[in-house]
Design a protein around this motif. Structure first.
Motif, PDB file in Angstrom:
ATOM      1  N   SER A   4     -15.951  48.183   8.047  1.00 56.82           N
ATOM      2  CA  SER A   4     -16.014  48.216   6.582  1.00 56.82           C
ATOM      3  C   SER A   4     -15.068  49.235   5.956  1.00 56.82           C
ATOM      4  N   THR A   5     -14.828  50.347   6.632  1.00 56.65           N
ATOM      5  CA  THR A   5     -13.988  51.398   6.049  1.00 56.65           C
ATOM      6  C   THR A   5     -12.577  50.904   5.727  1.00 56.65           C
ATOM      7  N   PRO A   6     -11.860  50.303   6.686  1.00 54.43           N
ATOM      8  CA  PRO A   6     -10.521  49.809   6.328  1.00 54.43           C
ATOM      9  C   PRO A   6     -10.568  48.680   5.307  1.00 54.43           C
ATOM     10  N   LEU A   7     -11.653  47.915   5.307  1.00 57.62           N
ATOM     11  CA  LEU A   7     -11.780  46.823   4.346  1.00 57.62           C
ATOM     12  C   LEU A   7     -11.893  47.359   2.922  1.00 57.62           C
ATOM     13  N   ILE A   8     -12.727  48.383   2.736  1.00 56.73           N
ATOM     14  CA  ILE A   8     -12.895  48.986   1.408  1.00 56.73           C
ATOM     15  C   ILE A   8     -11.582  49.634   0.951  1.00 56.73           C
ATOM     16  N   ARG A   9     -10.909  50.310   1.859  1.00 57.47           N
ATOM     17  CA  ARG A   9      -9.632  50.943   1.493  1.00 57.47           C
ATOM     18  C   ARG A   9      -8.584  49.898   1.107  1.00 57.47           C
ATOM     19  N   LEU A  40      -9.267  46.900  -0.128  1.00 57.11           N
ATOM     20  CA  LEU A  40      -9.669  46.361  -1.428  1.00 57.11           C
ATOM     21  C   LEU A  40      -9.256  47.295  -2.558  1.00 57.11           C
ATOM     22  N   ASP A  41      -9.464  48.581  -2.359  1.00 54.72           N
ATOM     23  CA  ASP A  41      -9.110  49.555  -3.390  1.00 54.72           C
ATOM     24  C   ASP A  41      -7.613  49.500  -3.690  1.00 54.72           C
ATOM     25  N   TRP A  65     -16.214  42.514 -14.518  1.00 49.48           N
ATOM     26  CA  TRP A  65     -16.235  41.149 -14.009  1.00 49.48           C
ATOM     27  C   TRP A  65     -14.891  40.800 -13.364  1.00 49.48           C
ATOM     28  N   SER A  66     -13.800  41.209 -13.981  1.00 51.99           N
ATOM     29  CA  SER A  66     -12.478  40.930 -13.415  1.00 51.99           C
ATOM     30  C   SER A  66     -12.306  41.647 -12.074  1.00 51.99           C
ATOM     31  N   LEU A  67     -12.770  42.888 -11.999  1.00 54.92           N
ATOM     32  CA  LEU A  67     -12.656  43.651 -10.752  1.00 54.92           C
ATOM     33  C   LEU A  67     -13.441  42.991  -9.625  1.00 54.92           C
ATOM     34  N   THR A  68     -14.685  42.640  -9.888  1.00 57.70           N
ATOM     35  CA  THR A  68     -15.511  42.064  -8.825  1.00 57.70           C
ATOM     36  C   THR A  68     -14.986  40.688  -8.405  1.00 57.70           C
ATOM     37  N   ARG A  69     -14.467  39.917  -9.348  1.00 60.28           N
ATOM     38  CA  ARG A  69     -13.883  38.617  -8.994  1.00 60.28           C
ATOM     39  C   ARG A  69     -12.615  38.794  -8.160  1.00 60.28           C
ATOM     40  N   CYS A  70     -11.819  39.792  -8.520  1.00 55.77           N
ATOM     41  CA  CYS A  70     -10.611  40.080  -7.747  1.00 55.77           C
ATOM     42  C   CYS A  70     -10.987  40.439  -6.305  1.00 55.77           C
ATOM     43  N   ALA A  71     -12.007  41.275  -6.147  1.00 62.16           N
ATOM     44  CA  ALA A  71     -12.449  41.665  -4.808  1.00 62.16           C
ATOM     45  C   ALA A  71     -12.957  40.464  -4.021  1.00 62.16           C
ATOM     46  N   ALA A  72     -13.695  39.576  -4.685  1.00 60.77           N
ATOM     47  CA  ALA A  72     -14.210  38.380  -4.007  1.00 60.77           C
ATOM     48  C   ALA A  72     -13.072  37.489  -3.527  1.00 60.77           C
ATOM     49  N   ARG A  73     -12.036  37.330  -4.358  1.00 62.12           N
ATOM     50  CA  ARG A  73     -10.896  36.509  -3.954  1.00 62.12           C
ATOM     51  C   ARG A  73     -10.180  37.117  -2.748  1.00 62.12           C
ATOM     52  N   LEU A  74     -10.045  38.438  -2.765  1.00 60.04           N
ATOM     53  CA  LEU A  74      -9.364  39.114  -1.655  1.00 60.04           C
ATOM     54  C   LEU A  74     -10.178  38.999  -0.365  1.00 60.04           C
ATOM     55  N   LEU A  75     -11.484  39.118  -0.482  1.00 59.99           N
ATOM     56  CA  LEU A  75     -12.346  39.037   0.703  1.00 59.99           C
ATOM     57  C   LEU A  75     -12.374  37.632   1.289  1.00 59.99           C
ATOM     58  N   GLU A  76     -12.125  36.649   0.460  1.00 57.91           N
ATOM     59  CA  GLU A  76     -12.080  35.273   0.949  1.00 57.91           C
ATOM     60  C   GLU A  76     -10.745  34.972   1.634  1.00 57.91           C
ATOM     61  N   GLY A  77      -9.835  35.931   1.583  1.00 60.85           N
ATOM     62  CA  GLY A  77      -8.509  35.725   2.177  1.00 60.85           C
ATOM     63  C   GLY A  77      -8.566  35.651   3.690  1.00 60.85           C
ATOM     64  N   GLY A 136      -7.167  37.341   5.951  1.00 61.41           N
ATOM     65  CA  GLY A 136      -7.146  38.568   6.738  1.00 61.41           C
ATOM     66  C   GLY A 136      -8.514  39.181   6.997  1.00 61.41           C
ATOM     67  N   ASN A 137      -9.540  38.713   6.301  1.00 60.69           N
ATOM     68  CA  ASN A 137     -10.875  39.275   6.461  1.00 60.69           C
ATOM     69  C   ASN A 137     -11.659  38.504   7.519  1.00 60.69           C
ATOM     70  N   THR A 138     -12.008  39.186   8.592  1.00 60.62           N
ATOM     71  CA  THR A 138     -12.758  38.540   9.683  1.00 60.62           C
ATOM     72  C   THR A 138     -14.235  38.925   9.684  1.00 60.62           C
ATOM     73  N   THR A 139     -14.685  39.679   8.689  1.00 63.96           N
ATOM     74  CA  THR A 139     -16.092  40.075   8.613  1.00 63.96           C
ATOM     75  C   THR A 139     -16.884  39.034   7.821  1.00 63.96           C
ATOM     76  N   LYS A 140     -18.195  39.230   7.739  1.00 66.96           N
ATOM     77  CA  LYS A 140     -19.052  38.327   6.980  1.00 66.96           C
ATOM     78  C   LYS A 140     -19.063  38.652   5.486  1.00 66.96           C
TER      79      LYS A 140
END
Length: 405
Positions: free
Chosen positions: A124-129, A131-132, A197-209, A211-215
């Motif tokens: 999670s640590t590299p994922l949060i970094r 995303l930021d 709302w824009s921030l959380t949607r942006c994060a959701a789009r990035l997490l669906e990319g 490169g993300n292998t987590t759940k």
């Protein structure tokens, strides 16, 4: 010589009948040590959640440490920010921010997993970094926001200068309260503040990319508030105290109150936590000048949220065998206060504000006041007739009942 004080907390240990064969997990668990201590000590219940406040671990553990949540609580996020020693301005807003898994990040979505499969800190640590960094590059409007890594699925979102903004008043539900439920009302709340709302949607789009292998497929900001400030624990109780826990929430409360925070390698907050490491840390601290150790176990609560009754009973049994017993053996003349912060019934899969059972044990404590208890359970504690309300007076009551230290 001054007696030592052991304050042992099994998070979410209490529950409701019917968790296992008609019993609570606490009743079904093998707890010979706590049961013996119950026969020799005093049992009762304490209301750790003030009326009108949410039954969260933040509120409840603040009360257990002797501070009135109605006066001092500002939010879950500020407590965990204190754990990390973050420097916050008076007008900053800080959120607890889970990595979660939802069916879809939309009004017709469902909360599938508040912990993203109990994602590891290493994942999670590299994922949060990432995303930021990516959100900051996505829009200059996101400049006031900063995502800060925490532990496992528990992270922070700092919003600079927003303590008096509309989002400070948003009522977002804790994700562990809504497993398998619609997220419609929370999405509507996020939508009411376009920038968030824009921030959380942006994060959701990035997490669906790809490169993300987590759940994890969304972030979930909640529990927001201003920076936390607590009175000194040492000044309040005249004790040199430490907290020992895997979770930032407890560490934050300890740091804010000027207590020592002891780090234990391998402390996970789950059933597989390093019990022996926590015990060793408490023993070393108390034998080298400390007066009180607040030892916190998260395992029963996580099993309660997961609807895992056998796991919860096993967590309680391990607490008895691998925490309570070795500490009682190491400090037979100490005062022990054993409790949970709140109940996490398996059938509910989240916290409730019922009074919590507690056990006070030590030399000079009259067992007759327990009403002839035979074991440590919710029912036996309630049957004692001893009830403390407000619960933030439990610690001072216990010290006084023990004749001081």
């Amino acid at each position: 010589m001054r007696r030592k004080f052991l304050f042992l907390v099994a998070d979410g240990m209490g529950g409701w009948p019917g968790e296992l064969n008609g019993l609570t997990a606490m009743e079904a668990a093998q707890t010979p040590v706590m049961d013996a201590m119950a026969r020799e000590g005093v049992l009762g219940v304490a209301r750790t959640i003030p009326e009108g406040m949410p039954p969260g671990s933040d509120v409840a553990n603040m009360a257990l440490l002797g501070f009135d949540p109605a006066s001092h609580h500002t939010g879950r996020g500020p407590i965990e920010a204190a754990a990390q020693g973050l420097k916050l301005a008076e007008n900053d807003l800080v959120w607890r921010c889970n990595l979660v898994r939802v069916s879809k990040y939309a009004s017709d979505g469902v909360m599938l997993d508040y912990s993203s499969g109990h994602i590891t800190t290493e994942a999670s640590t590299p994922l949060i970094r990432q995303l930021d960094d990516q959100c900051a590059r996505c829009s200059e409007e996101f400049a006031p926001f900063q995502l800060i890594p925490g532990v496992q699925y528990r992270h922070l979102l700092v919003q600079r200068g927003a303590a008096d903004s509309p989002e400070a008043k948003l009522a977002i539900r804790p994700p562990h309260d809504i497993t398998d439920q619609s997220i419609h009302q929370d999405i509507d709340a996020y939508r009411s503040v376009p920038l968030l709302w824009s921030l959380t949607r942006c994060a959701a789009r990035l997490l669906e990319g790809s490169g993300n292998t987590t759940k994890a497929n969304a972030i979930w900001p909640w529990g927001q508030g201003r920076a936390l400030s607590l009175p000194s624990f040492a000044d309040n109780f005249g004790l040199k105290g430490a907290v020992i826990s895997a979770v930032d929430l407890i560490k934050g409360l300890g740091r804010a109150a000027g207590m020592d925070v002891l780090e234990v390698e391998g402390a996970t907050g789950l059933l597989d936590t390093n019990y022996e490491g926590k015990v060793a840390a408490a023993v070393e601290y108390l034998k080298n000048g400390g007066d009180m150790a607040f030892v916190h176990l998260e395992g029963p609560d996580e099993c309660g949220h997961g609807g895992d009754a056998p796991g919860k009973a096993e967590a309680v049994a391990r607490f008895d065998a691998r925490v309570v017993k070795p500490l009682r053996d190491a400090f037979p003349d100490a005062v022990f206060l054993i409790t949970c912060d709140h109940l996490t019934p398996v059938s509910k899969r989240t916290h409730v504000d019922d009074p919590v059972p507690f056990l006070l044990w030590g030399k000079g404590i009259d067992p007759e006041e327990a009403g002839g208890a035979q074991c440590f359970s919710e029912a036996q504690a309630k049957a004692s007739g001893l009830s403390l309300d407000p619960g933030h007076e439990l610690l001072s009551w216990a010290i006084k009942k023990a004749g001081g230290l």
